[in-house]
Design a protein around this motif. Structure first.
Motif, PDB file in Angstrom:
ATOM      1  N   TRP A 151      76.801   4.413  99.389  1.00  0.00           N
ATOM      2  CA  TRP A 151      75.477   3.811  99.569  1.00  0.00           C
ATOM      3  C   TRP A 151      75.483   2.323  99.215  1.00  0.00           C
ATOM      4  O   TRP A 151      74.581   1.802  98.563  1.00  0.00           O
ATOM      5  CB  TRP A 151      74.422   4.548  98.760  1.00  0.00           C
ATOM      6  CG  TRP A 151      74.104   5.912  99.282  1.00  0.00           C
ATOM      7  CD1 TRP A 151      74.308   6.387 100.541  1.00  0.00           C
ATOM      8  CD2 TRP A 151      73.515   6.997  98.556  1.00  0.00           C
ATOM      9  NE1 TRP A 151      73.907   7.689 100.652  1.00  0.00           N
ATOM     10  CE2 TRP A 151      73.411   8.091  99.442  1.00  0.00           C
ATOM     11  CE3 TRP A 151      73.073   7.151  97.252  1.00  0.00           C
ATOM     12  CZ2 TRP A 151      72.882   9.314  99.065  1.00  0.00           C
ATOM     13  CZ3 TRP A 151      72.551   8.364  96.877  1.00  0.00           C
ATOM     14  CH2 TRP A 151      72.444   9.432  97.766  1.00  0.00           C
ATOM     15  N   GLY A 152      76.552   1.645  99.633  1.00  0.00           N
ATOM     16  CA  GLY A 152      76.618   0.212  99.420  1.00  0.00           C
ATOM     17  C   GLY A 152      76.691  -0.206  97.959  1.00  0.00           C
ATOM     18  O   GLY A 152      76.344  -1.342  97.620  1.00  0.00           O
ATOM     19  N   GLY A 153      77.159   0.689  97.088  1.00  0.00           N
ATOM     20  CA  GLY A 153      77.265   0.387  95.662  1.00  0.00           C
ATOM     21  C   GLY A 153      76.059   0.798  94.852  1.00  0.00           C
ATOM     22  O   GLY A 153      76.091   0.772  93.613  1.00  0.00           O
ATOM     23  N   ARG A 154      74.977   1.203  95.528  1.00  0.00           N
ATOM     24  CA  ARG A 154      73.759   1.570  94.791  1.00  0.00           C
ATOM     25  C   ARG A 154      73.968   2.836  93.960  1.00  0.00           C
ATOM     26  O   ARG A 154      73.406   2.976  92.869  1.00  0.00           O
ATOM     27  CB  ARG A 154      72.598   1.756  95.771  1.00  0.00           C
ATOM     28  CG  ARG A 154      72.264   0.506  96.549  1.00  0.00           C
ATOM     29  CD  ARG A 154      70.971   0.639  97.325  1.00  0.00           C
ATOM     30  NE  ARG A 154      70.974   1.723  98.294  1.00  0.00           N
ATOM     31  CZ  ARG A 154      71.458   1.631  99.531  1.00  0.00           C
ATOM     32  NH1 ARG A 154      72.024   0.491  99.927  1.00  0.00           N
ATOM     33  NH2 ARG A 154      71.405   2.638 100.365  1.00  0.00           N
ATOM     34  N   TYR A 155      74.764   3.755  94.486  1.00  0.00           N
ATOM     35  CA  TYR A 155      75.056   4.990  93.758  1.00  0.00           C
ATOM     36  C   TYR A 155      75.712   4.674  92.413  1.00  0.00           C
ATOM     37  O   TYR A 155      75.299   5.172  91.363  1.00  0.00           O
ATOM     38  CB  TYR A 155      75.965   5.869  94.617  1.00  0.00           C
ATOM     39  CG  TYR A 155      76.437   7.150  93.978  1.00  0.00           C
ATOM     40  CD1 TYR A 155      75.728   8.339  94.158  1.00  0.00           C
ATOM     41  CD2 TYR A 155      77.593   7.194  93.202  1.00  0.00           C
ATOM     42  CE1 TYR A 155      76.161   9.519  93.586  1.00  0.00           C
ATOM     43  CE2 TYR A 155      78.032   8.372  92.626  1.00  0.00           C
ATOM     44  CZ  TYR A 155      77.320   9.535  92.821  1.00  0.00           C
ATOM     45  OH  TYR A 155      77.753  10.702  92.247  1.00  0.00           O
ATOM     46  N   ALA A 156      76.739   3.822  92.449  1.00  0.00           N
ATOM     47  CA  ALA A 156      77.455   3.500  91.209  1.00  0.00           C
ATOM     48  C   ALA A 156      76.559   2.747  90.232  1.00  0.00           C
ATOM     49  O   ALA A 156      76.595   2.999  89.021  1.00  0.00           O
ATOM     50  CB  ALA A 156      78.704   2.677  91.528  1.00  0.00           C
ATOM     51  N   ARG A 157      75.749   1.817  90.728  1.00  0.00           N
ATOM     52  CA  ARG A 157      74.858   1.074  89.827  1.00  0.00           C
ATOM     53  C   ARG A 157      73.851   2.009  89.165  1.00  0.00           C
ATOM     54  O   ARG A 157      73.538   1.878  87.977  1.00  0.00           O
ATOM     55  CB  ARG A 157      74.152  -0.039  90.598  1.00  0.00           C
ATOM     56  CG  ARG A 157      75.046  -1.227  90.912  1.00  0.00           C
ATOM     57  CD  ARG A 157      74.231  -2.422  91.369  1.00  0.00           C
ATOM     58  NE  ARG A 157      73.618  -2.207  92.671  1.00  0.00           N
ATOM     59  CZ  ARG A 157      74.200  -2.525  93.823  1.00  0.00           C
ATOM     60  NH1 ARG A 157      75.407  -3.063  93.832  1.00  0.00           N
ATOM     61  NH2 ARG A 157      73.573  -2.323  94.974  1.00  0.00           N
ATOM     62  N   SER A 158      73.333   2.961  89.932  1.00  0.00           N
ATOM     63  CA  SER A 158      72.383   3.910  89.372  1.00  0.00           C
ATOM     64  C   SER A 158      73.057   4.802  88.332  1.00  0.00           C
ATOM     65  O   SER A 158      72.499   5.085  87.267  1.00  0.00           O
ATOM     66  CB  SER A 158      71.780   4.761  90.499  1.00  0.00           C
ATOM     67  OG  SER A 158      70.786   5.620  90.005  1.00  0.00           O
ATOM     68  N   TYR A 159      74.262   5.243  88.632  1.00  0.00           N
ATOM     69  CA  TYR A 159      75.026   6.107  87.728  1.00  0.00           C
ATOM     70  C   TYR A 159      75.314   5.367  86.417  1.00  0.00           C
ATOM     71  O   TYR A 159      75.116   5.911  85.314  1.00  0.00           O
ATOM     72  CB  TYR A 159      76.325   6.507  88.424  1.00  0.00           C
ATOM     73  CG  TYR A 159      76.973   7.770  87.940  1.00  0.00           C
ATOM     74  CD1 TYR A 159      77.478   7.871  86.647  1.00  0.00           C
ATOM     75  CD2 TYR A 159      77.120   8.872  88.775  1.00  0.00           C
ATOM     76  CE1 TYR A 159      78.095   9.024  86.201  1.00  0.00           C
ATOM     77  CE2 TYR A 159      77.730  10.034  88.343  1.00  0.00           C
ATOM     78  CZ  TYR A 159      78.230  10.098  87.049  1.00  0.00           C
ATOM     79  OH  TYR A 159      78.837  11.253  86.617  1.00  0.00           O
TER      80      TYR A 159
END
Length: 557
Positions: free
Chosen positions: A112-120
């Protein structure tokens, strides 16, 4: 009926392929369900009930049982609850899907364009760069645990997706499921994308972090806390209204205005979990987690509906915390809307935009995309009791749709020279408009013009902040709603104001085109506001002050 099937490997390991394998062969499967599967399993385990009751009668296969949301909810990887699922469904078939661990880590980072990792990372409270080591250890621990738990069991399958062909899945599952139709294996495009992982990941992890000066952080937090306070306090301290819910951290429960307990429970990690069957509670549960991370005591009335009318159209029985209020409302304290102001969200201020051309490199057009939302209007006034979304059901109300501000805006301005204005309609809206015999431009793609139009009567900053965070200059409709950041952004300094309904759109665009240097400065000042809003330490300081003011207003010290 065949036995239940559970995929218990991590996401980004061919879970969609596995779900499609069952779907193509007419075997009822459910994949992810926007986190509802994981929410249900976690809530069921915490409360001692049987899991997946909503689906277990008709569904055979369950895949991608995780929930990583772009708001303050716990990370739930319910596939790790394989022992709980095994005890609940003793005849089930379990598939552990694996792949090269380094490829998996990179794929997860870029999801998801890095959004997944930032949220995690935000949920764990760790720097983004630390996730790689955390995920690798988690990977090895989970795989070892699965193999030990199911050792010697013929209903446990272990498949490496890097080495398996589609036929291998069919053959492994043949004792329990008839799967003659096979999905296609990932093609050359997927393999080519994987080659770009190292470069993309390095760019993501080397992106410069925002560096907010302590004095600026303190000033911004104090200013936001001041803007959050109501226009006035009535002195009442009871239930604010029928729509409010009470978060009682002393008793650790969430109740409605009549005292009935809501299906929300607190886990051993200190976070609140909710029953997946109550999606309408998600905003409130997320806000409860916001508050519980700042304090462990107090009683807080919450009204986290998309728009709070308490204290303005509806009388307030006492102070309430809300995400959006009418200007001048009494007793309403403002809180960042949980749907937007979380790390990982695509519109999170300061998170960085993957493709954000400079002002001069954008086409000289004004762009608007949006949904039919807000309230229907009476001539010369706004009816704040009639939400447009209610007119989009099975029997659409054409009259209400025509009275909506956004519909009128499109009818008045669509096709105007130098603009690209269209409704971004989901399937429900398209069907409703067709049934009502109504037509306006509808497009999902949106060019990145120099001028971004923001219409009101929606979720407040859910529309404005992502536009303000870009290199476009925003033309923002003044609509009488306030969010936590509304007071920070001033007309002609951070955006170009539009009259109600965009009646002066043509004149405002003429001014913008005649003043490109000032447009660049307006856009730059708006991005600086967004940078400040994205500072986690500043956000915490701001919200702690809001809670302190709320407790004082409700006699809690």
């Amino acid at each position: 009926m065949p036995p239940k099937f559970f995929q218990i490997g991590f996401n980004k390991c061919g879970t969609t392929f596995i779900a499609r394998l069952f779907d193509l062969n007419g075997i009822p499967a459910i994949h992810w369900a926007e986190g509802a599967l994981a929410d249900d399993i976690a809530y069921s385990r915490l409360t001692g009930r049987a899991p997946l009751q909503r689906w277990s009668r008709d569904t055979v296969a369950f895949t991608d049982m995780e929930s990583v949301r772009f708001l303050n909810m716990p990370v739930i990887e319910a596939f790790k609850d394989y022992a709980f699922l095994d005890a609940s469904f003793p005849d089930a078939v379990f598939l552990l899907n694996t792949r090269d661990v380094d490829d998996w880590v990179a794929s997860r980072y870029l999801h998801w364009g890095g959004r997944y990792a930032r949220s995690y990372a935000a949920c764990l409270g760790v720097p983004l760069a630390d996730l790689g080591d955390i995920w690798r250890q988690d990977w090895h621990d989970h795989i070892a645990g699965c193999r030990a738990h199911f050792a010697g069991r013929d209903r446990f399958l272990d498949i490496d997706i890097d080495r398996a062909a589609p036929e291998d899945y069919r053959d492994a599952l043949a004792p329990w499921f008839d799967l003659p139709v096979l999905p296609k294996a990932p093609g050359a495009g997927v393999r080519q994308a994987r080659k770009s992982y190292p470069e993309r990941l390095q760019k993501m992890l080397q992106a410069p972090a925002s560096d907010i000066r302590p004095d600026r952080r303190d000033k911004l937090a104090a200013r936001l806390a001041g803007l959050a306070r109501p226009a006035r306090l009535t002195g009442r301290t009871g239930c604010p209204g029928d729509h409010a819910l009470l978060l009682d951290l002393d008793l650790v429960r969430l109740t409605d205005s009549k005292g009935a307990a809501q299906p929300v429970t607190r886990g051993p990690d200190g976070r609140f979990y909710q029953d997946a069957g109550h999606f309408e509670l998600l905003r409130t549960t997320s806000t409860a987690n916001d508050i519980a991370q700042l304090t462990d005591t107090g009683r807080y009335w919450l009204d986290m509906r998309p728009a709070c009318l308490t204290g303005s159209v509806q009388p307030a029985g006492g102070p309430v915390i809300a995400g959006l209020r009418r200007r001048g409302a009494s007793d309403v304290f403002l809180w960042p809307a949980p749907w937007l102001h979380r790390i990982g969200n695509a519109g999170f201020p300061g998170a960085g935009i993957a493709d954000d051309p400079p002002f001069d490199d954008r086409p000289d057009i004004a762009v608007w995309r949006g949904a039919l939302s807000g309230y229907a209007q009476d001539p010369g006034a706004q009816d704040l009791h009639l939400r447009v979304e209610g007119a989009l059901g099975d029997h659409p109300d054409a009259q209400t749709i025509r009275r909506s501000a956004r519909w009128r805006f499109l009818k008045a301005h669509a096709g105007m020279a130098g603009t690209d204005l269209a409704l971004r309609a989901d399937g429900r809206t398209r069907r409703a408009l067709k049934a009502a015999g109504l037509s306006v431009p509808m497009r999902d793609d949106a060019p990145q013009g120099r001028y971004a139009i923001c219409l009101g009567r929606s979720d407040g900053d859910a529309d404005f902040l992502p536009l303000a965070n870009s290199h476009a200059v925003v033309l923002k409709e003044e609509d009488g709603w306030e969010s936590f950041a509304t007071g920070l952004c001033k007309p002609w300094r951070h955006y170009i104001p539009l009259a109600s309904g965009g009646a002066d759109l043509e004149a405002r665009l003429d001014w913008a085109r005649a003043n490109p240097d000032e447009c660049r400065r307006i856009s730059g000042r708006a991005r600086r506001i967004c940078e400040g809003l994205a500072d986690p330490a500043g956000r915490r300081a701001h919200l702690e002050q809001v809670l302190a003011a709320y407790r004082a207003a409700t006699g809690q010290g």
